[in-house]
Design a protein around this motif. Structure first.
Motif: not given
Ligand SMILES: [Zn+2]
Length: 508
Positions: A14, A5-6
């Motif tokens: 997210c 996930c970033e």
């Molecule tokens: Zn994410």
């Protein structure tokens, strides 16, 4: 997603960013999911190794999931092991399996091992209910419970089964169809079996088992269903609100109540315990059908076996009856009998035997007349009996210089050096007397002769613990003459081990 996930790495990805969405859409090249069952060969693992020799392209970590990893062949595991020994950079392997024991130790030792719990039936049912509502499928809680039971804690299996049921019956699922698809034994069959058991109709067992077998049911599966059925019979009887615990309709609960209405809770409990007792036997039996038939017949007769409470009641009834018939005072030992110490233990003929006999309570224990010949042969019979029943006592008996059996006296004669053995034997006179009575059908006077030592023992008897023991035996013997005791012993097949006095209320 947690790793890539970033906004991560994070335990709660997210689901919005490019990475999360790419994984959701299965478009991320660095995320590889392999079904171990269909890609189990060494070639598959080699291809995998080929594809991961370069750094991951877009993501923080390359993630490779191998599902059903235990299905891989041995060669495939060996090839995989090489990769695990020199893992490529930024690459995470996740192996999933339901059969951990099939994963080679060399592989398992290089992994972190997480055990996932099975889901509970209500959890699975809730999820299935959610799915059914989403898909607008009309299905009863009972059907969902059947599916959850069959899935045995696995949500994926439960979903597959629901899918099967729906494709069979369409969007309106009837319970009967669920039962059919899952091969679940018809509930009315359980009802039939429980009826013949509860009504002790052993003869009905065989045709009913035949119908099970010819319909192709799995007998062990049937048996565990029968246990659950009895458990439900008990549950609707003891629970104030059975509907909360059973995913059954009111009609079904009423039917259970009807089947069990004439049964006592205790009896249902006994049936359940006995059914459970048979489960292992059925599992390991080479001829499960015969075992099942025999066990069900046994269950049919369970009602005829009396519960302990009833036996105790019968004993107390017997006691009362004896009390009424008793015109003589009882011969319970009194306190001054303890002072009457002797090492030559003897006791009187049973005065109450006749009275006891006419009640007819000892028909089963009519003694065999084995002492047809007196003398050495009788002593041998006694010895062999002791050897069989109390192997530890027999060799001590053998240290006797001589056993004399004359008329109604059995005399154990010990040499002067065997004083200790004589004392040991004297502690078992109650037992020996009973054996003699059983073998010969008559009361004997048992005597122990210890040569010169006898006299010395007598003088010190007040300080001698072993002799006090024999005095206690004396009390036990008196107690044994008592008809109440005899009746009690014969009804529970017991024997007197110790005599303990209860203080009388009038003695302070
Ligand atoms: Zn994410």
């Amino acid at each position: 997603k947690a790793l890539n996930c970033e906004k991560g790495p994070t335990p709660e990805p997210c689901n919005q960013c490019f990475m999360c969405q790419a994984i959701n859409n299965e478009t991320l090249l660095d995320f590889i999911e392999i079904d171990g069952a269909s890609n189990r060969g060494i070639e598959d693992v080699k291809a995998l190794r080929e594809s991961i020799q370069y750094e991951p392209m877009h993501s923080r970590y390359r993630v490779i999931i191998i599902d059903e990893v235990h299905q891989l062949s041995r060669d495939a595991f060996n090839a995989l092991l090489k990769t695990l020994e020199e893992p490529p950079t930024r690459t995470v392997f996740i192996f999933a399996t339901t059969e951990f024991h099939k994963v080679p130790k060399t592989i398992a030792s290089r992994c972190q091992h997480f055990v996932f719990k099975r889901l509970t039936n209500p959890q699975i049912m809730n999820h299935l209910r959610y799915l059914a509502d989403q898909e607008k499928i009309d299905i009863s809680s009972y059907s969902l419970k059947l599916i959850a039971d069959a899935a045995d804690g696995s949500l994926r299996d439960a979903e597959t089964l629901l899918d099967m049921v729906v494709s069979f019956s369409g969007s309106k699922v009837r319970d009967k169809e669920t039962e059919e698809v899952l091969g679940i034994i018809n509930r009315s069959l359980f009802e039939d079996f429980s009826r013949i058991i509860l009504e002790s109709q052993a003869g009905e067992v065989f045709p009913l088992v035949e119908s099970l077998v010819s319909a192709g049911y799995d007998l062990r599966h049937f048996y565990s269903g029968l246990i659950e059925y009895f458990r439900n019979l008990l549950l609707v009887k003891v629970s104030a609100n059975p509907a909360e615990l059973l995913a059954f309709s009111e009609e079904e609960i009423n039917r259970l109540k009807e089947v069990g209405k004439d049964q006592k809770k205790e009896d249902l409990l006994r049936y359940i315990l006995m059914l459970q007792e048979g489960e292992a036997g059925l599992r390991y039996s080479a001829q499960p059908r015969i075992f099942l038939e025999a066990w069900l017949v046994k269950l049919c007769y369970l009602k005829n076996l009396k519960p302990v409470e009833e036996i105790l009641e019968e004993i107390s009834r017997l006691k009362d009856e004896l009390k009424r018939n008793q015109n003589e005072q009882s011969v319970y030992p009194t306190t001054n009998s303890t002072s009457n110490l002797k090492s030559n233990v003897s006791f009187k003929q049973a005065t109450k035997t006749a009275e006891y006999n006419h009640l007819g309570q000892n028909q089963n224990s009519v003694p065999k007349k084995e002492f047809s010949v007196f003398g050495q042969e009788a002593a041998d019979v006694l010895y062999f009996r002791v050897m069989k029943e109390k192997p530890a006592l027999a060799p001590i008996l053998k240290t006797c210089k001589k056993v004399e059996v004359k008329e109604s006296i059995i005399k154990f004669i010990f040499g002067q050096d065997k004083k200790h053995f004589a004392e040991l034997i004297s502690q078992h006179l109650v037992y020996l007397n009973r054996v003699a009575l059983e073998l010969s059908g008559k009361e004997f006077e048992l005597q122990i002769e210890e040569g010169q030592v006898n006299q010395a023992v007598k003088e010190n008897s007040n300080h001698h613990p072993e002799i006090r023991e024999s005095a206690r035996n004396d009390e036990a013997k008196k107690l044994l003459q008592d008809p109440k005791t005899k009746a009690l012993l014969s009804s529970i097949k017991g024997q007197v081990i110790a005599v303990k006095k209860k203080p009388r209320p009038d003695q302070t």
